[in-house]
Design an enzyme around this catalytic site. Structure first.
Site, PDB file in Angstrom:
ATOM      1  CE  LYS A 111      22.057 -24.021 -33.039  1.00  0.00           C
ATOM      2  NZ  LYS A 111      21.439 -25.351 -32.902  1.00  0.00           N
ATOM      3  CD  GLU A 140      28.649 -21.792 -18.525  1.00  0.00           C
ATOM      4  OE1 GLU A 140      27.763 -22.647 -18.627  1.00  0.00           O
ATOM      5  OE2 GLU A 140      28.616 -20.877 -17.695  1.00  0.00           O
ATOM      6  CB  CYS A 186      29.962 -30.191 -19.040  1.00  0.00           C
ATOM      7  SG  CYS A 186      28.862 -29.280 -17.946  1.00  0.00           S
ATOM      8  CD  GLU A 198      33.257 -33.433 -22.834  1.00  0.00           C
ATOM      9  OE1 GLU A 198      33.304 -32.929 -23.973  1.00  0.00           O
ATOM     10  OE2 GLU A 198      32.687 -32.906 -21.868  1.00  0.00           O
TER      11      GLU A 198
HETATM   12  P1  NDP Z   1      28.006 -28.903 -29.570  1.00  0.00           P
HETATM   13  O1  NDP Z   1      29.174 -27.998 -29.415  1.00  0.00           O
HETATM   14  O2  NDP Z   1      28.010 -29.901 -30.661  1.00  0.00           O
HETATM   15  O3  NDP Z   1      26.671 -28.050 -29.782  1.00  0.00           O
HETATM   16  C1  NDP Z   1      26.293 -27.033 -28.882  1.00  0.00           C
HETATM   17  C2  NDP Z   1      25.413 -26.026 -29.622  1.00  0.00           C
HETATM   18  O4  NDP Z   1      26.214 -25.341 -30.599  1.00  0.00           O
HETATM   19  C3  NDP Z   1      24.286 -26.682 -30.403  1.00  0.00           C
HETATM   20  O5  NDP Z   1      23.153 -25.836 -30.365  1.00  0.00           O
HETATM   21  C4  NDP Z   1      24.871 -26.774 -31.798  1.00  0.00           C
HETATM   22  O6  NDP Z   1      23.920 -26.897 -32.794  1.00  0.00           O
HETATM   23  C5  NDP Z   1      25.595 -25.445 -31.874  1.00  0.00           C
HETATM   24  N1  NDP Z   1      26.626 -25.394 -32.908  1.00  0.00           N
HETATM   25  C6  NDP Z   1      27.351 -26.416 -33.433  1.00  0.00           C
HETATM   26  N2  NDP Z   1      28.231 -25.939 -34.353  1.00  0.00           N
HETATM   27  C7  NDP Z   1      28.040 -24.585 -34.416  1.00  0.00           C
HETATM   28  C8  NDP Z   1      28.627 -23.528 -35.181  1.00  0.00           C
HETATM   29  N3  NDP Z   1      29.600 -23.760 -36.055  1.00  0.00           N
HETATM   30  N4  NDP Z   1      28.190 -22.277 -34.975  1.00  0.00           N
HETATM   31  C9  NDP Z   1      27.223 -22.016 -34.074  1.00  0.00           C
HETATM   32  N5  NDP Z   1      26.613 -22.967 -33.332  1.00  0.00           N
HETATM   33  C10 NDP Z   1      27.019 -24.238 -33.492  1.00  0.00           C
HETATM   34  O7  NDP Z   1      27.787 -29.579 -28.158  1.00  0.00           O
HETATM   35  P2  NDP Z   1      26.801 -30.765 -27.790  1.00  0.00           P
HETATM   36  O8  NDP Z   1      25.406 -30.308 -28.079  1.00  0.00           O
HETATM   37  O9  NDP Z   1      27.305 -32.014 -28.415  1.00  0.00           O
HETATM   38  O10 NDP Z   1      26.953 -30.832 -26.206  1.00  0.00           O
HETATM   39  C11 NDP Z   1      27.914 -31.580 -25.555  1.00  0.00           C
HETATM   40  C12 NDP Z   1      29.100 -30.724 -25.169  1.00  0.00           C
HETATM   41  O11 NDP Z   1      28.682 -29.655 -24.350  1.00  0.00           O
HETATM   42  C13 NDP Z   1      30.138 -31.492 -24.354  1.00  0.00           C
HETATM   43  O12 NDP Z   1      31.426 -31.169 -24.802  1.00  0.00           O
HETATM   44  C14 NDP Z   1      29.937 -30.946 -22.952  1.00  0.00           C
HETATM   45  O13 NDP Z   1      31.073 -31.045 -22.132  1.00  0.00           O
HETATM   46  C15 NDP Z   1      29.558 -29.538 -23.233  1.00  0.00           C
HETATM   47  N6  NDP Z   1      28.851 -28.961 -22.092  1.00  0.00           N
HETATM   48  C16 NDP Z   1      29.509 -28.042 -21.321  1.00  0.00           C
HETATM   49  C17 NDP Z   1      28.897 -27.528 -20.194  1.00  0.00           C
HETATM   50  C18 NDP Z   1      29.589 -26.500 -19.362  1.00  0.00           C
HETATM   51  O14 NDP Z   1      28.907 -25.868 -18.560  1.00  0.00           O
HETATM   52  N7  NDP Z   1      30.873 -26.312 -19.489  1.00  0.00           N
HETATM   53  C19 NDP Z   1      27.550 -27.966 -19.783  1.00  0.00           C
HETATM   54  C20 NDP Z   1      26.969 -28.933 -20.684  1.00  0.00           C
HETATM   55  C21 NDP Z   1      27.611 -29.414 -21.783  1.00  0.00           C
HETATM   56  P3  NDP Z   1      23.503 -28.384 -33.297  1.00  0.00           P
HETATM   57  O15 NDP Z   1      23.444 -29.257 -32.112  1.00  0.00           O
HETATM   58  O16 NDP Z   1      22.206 -28.183 -33.907  1.00  0.00           O
HETATM   59  O17 NDP Z   1      24.593 -28.812 -34.225  1.00  0.00           O
END
Ligand code: NDP
Length: 492
Positions: free
Chosen positions: A182, A258, A292, A394
């Site tokens: 997803k 992550e 990130c 962040e």
């Molecule tokens: P989110 O946590 O908002 O979303 C990540 C994914 O999780 C999306 O596909 C989202 O769907 C999905 N999601 C959201 N809520 C749920 C839930 N309750 N149950 C299951 N899936 C869910 O992150 P962002 O997309 O905003 O990305 C930015 C974040 O990612 C930052 O905090 C960044 O630091 C982190 N990140 C970490 C990395 C690492 O390697 N540590 C690398 C890159 C980013 P939808 O978007 O459709 O809501």
């Protein structure tokens, strides 16, 4: 320059080897963050659609030849997916630039090749991986078999959609699992093509499935609560990781997370300043700071503080902000309106907390066609204390704060004074100091005199609230497999 306009695409779900409509009869819109234009209408998966995708993956795991296929043959198919990504790299890079608003050149030269390498690296790694044997005198021989776990749920964010999904998909497939993916609802385009790419590579139907939708009460949550998903690998925000862990606990899912970061980037007075400045600029502003691993918290030794800030401001002023599809662009827009409001909200917080704006902080002047884009100048705050919110939270935008420090101990203390622990950087010409400080920073990756250099064999993940578990090389192998001990009696 690549074309900037595309037709509005219809993005379907990919289930059991076919692109299908969602049974919800709902579509959601996706916009180009640089112009605000509609670029795609996406089928939103219902709970029944997610169930179909999961059961297709379950059947492919239990019944198809995928799991039992000779590893050499399976890895050849995974490698082929990587080759196809390279064959289609211009198209993938153009779509990624369109969907995320990132510079096309970055996508073409770095992210898509890295995505292809994620598939190829894990195909090679798993194919060549042996296992351990534990002989007990002459009486027994123990050896380990690494077997796939089952159906994996891959949930990925919008900042590096294709690269981060393949980072999970490569080891997932090479070890013989099946996948339900997803992507973030803001950026579905490139990940949707993984269905086509898997098919063309000859991966059996049902092994790779892609569902589209949102997180809570939508596709994300339907996956994390589904009893037939055995493991979840997630990249995204820390708060989402907590929700996923709770949702997955009833069905005891294995998880790898992550999550967020707020990396300290420490510059000592004895560092090569020009190198530190040019890399710190990339670390702060690459992908408009939506990384990130961004070096969003610069700690600079007081003796060089003013000189360093002057050079940083000068380098920031040379960044070219503009159309992501223009190969000369360094800085594109933020992902969308909601995120733009969040990031610009921090500019008010910084001002209230007394940080000094040294550069940026405004919407840049842009050509007519980018007027509705979510652009923000590269922004630098100085005279910041680590207690301010801009140091603790962040921001995930092109905003860097510069904190002064006096001694090595103080730098380490400030670097560790955070709830995150994904990565850290340090700049020094003193090799002993480099090792000393690297050992004391509590984070999963430390870069010394460099940033963003990745060897896929090395562990990747976060301390504290930045993650659970590690991925990369044998760490991914451990996550995606069940290790089985076989004990054979040699006693006559
Ligand atoms: P989110 O946590 O908002 O979303 C990540 C994914 O999780 C999306 O596909 C989202 O769907 C999905 N999601 C959201 N809520 C749920 C839930 N309750 N149950 C299951 N899936 C869910 O992150 P962002 O997309 O905003 O990305 C930015 C974040 O990612 C930052 O905090 C960044 O630091 C982190 N990140 C970490 C990395 C690492 O390697 N540590 C690398 C890159 C980013 P939808 O978007 O459709 O809501």
């Amino acid at each position: 320059m690549p074309q900037t306009k595309v037709d509005v695409r219809e993005v379907k779900l990919y289930i059991n080897g076919q692109y299908v409509d969602a049974t919800s009869n709902r579509l959601f819109d996706v916009h180009d963050p640089s112009t605000g234009e509609l670029i795609a209408r996406v089928h939103e998966a219902s709970e029944a659609d997610v169930h179909d995708a999961v059961m297709a993956a379950r059947r492919a795991f239990e019944e198809s030849e995928w799991r039992t296929m000779p590893v050499k043959q399976r890895c050849a198919l995974v490698r082929r997916m990587g080759d196809i990504m390279i064959e289609r790299k211009e198209e993938l890079a153009r779509l990624e630039a369109l969907d995320v608003g990132k510079p096309y050149r970055d996508a073409l030269e770095h992210e898509i090749p890295r995505a292809a390498n994620n598939m190829k690296f894990f195909a090679d790694f798993i194919e060549q991986h042996g296992s351990e044997a534990f002989p007990v005198d002459d009486q027994f021989l123990n050896y380990t078999l690494y077997e796939p776990v089952g159906v994996a749920g891959l949930i990925t964010p919008w900042n590096l959609p294709f690269m981060l999904t393949t980072w999970k998909l490569g080891p997932c497939l090479a070890t013989g699992n099946t996948a339900v993916i997803k992507p973030a609802e803001l950026t579905p385009l490139t990940v949707s093509l993984l269905g086509e790419i898997a098919k063309e590579a000859g991966i059996p139907d049902g092994v790779v499935n892609v569902v589209q939708g949102f997180g809570p009460r939508s596709a994300g949550e339907f996956m994390t609560t589904h009893p037939e998903i055995d493991l979840i690998t997630f990249t995204g925000e820390t708060a989402t990781g907590k929700a996923i862990m709770k949702a997955g606990s009833d069905t005891l899912k294995r998880v790898s997370f992550e999550m967020g970061g707020k990396a300290a980037n420490i510059v000592f007075a004895d560092a090569d300043l020009d190198q530190a400045v040019s890399t710190s600029i990339r670390a702060a502003f690459m992908n408009a700071g939506q990384v990130c691993l961004a070096g969003s918290r610069l700690l600079v030794q007081r003796d060089i503080y003013n000189t360093f800030v002057d050079k940083l401001v000068e380098a920031a002023s040379r960044l070219k902000i503009g159309d992501p599809q223009d190969p000369t662009t360094n800085l594109g827009p933020l992902i969308g309106e909601e995120h733009y409001r969040k990031v610009t909200g921090y500019l008010e917080v910084a001002a209230q907390d007394g940080a000094v704006l040294a550069y940026g902080g405004r919407r840049p002047e842009l050509p007519e066609h980018l007027q509705n884009g979510y652009y923000l100048e590269p922004t630098i705050y100085t005279h910041v204390s680590n207690q301010m919110r801009v140091c603790r939270e962040e921001i995930f935008g092109p905003v860097v704060v510069v904190v002064p420090f006096d001694t090595e101990e103080e730098a380490i203390q400030i670097a560790n004074d955070t709830e995150y622990g994904l990565n850290g950087m340090l700049w020094t010409s003193d090799v002993k100091r480099a090792h000393r400080v690297a050992a004391k920073i509590r984070a999963g990756t430390i870069w010394v005199n460099c940033w963003f250099v990745r060897d896929l064999r090395a562990p990747f993940g976060g301390f504290k609230k930045s993650g659970i578990g590690r991925e990369g090389g044998k760490f991914s192998l451990e996550f995606f497999t069940e290790a089985k001990n076989v004990c054979v009696s040699l006693v006559e």
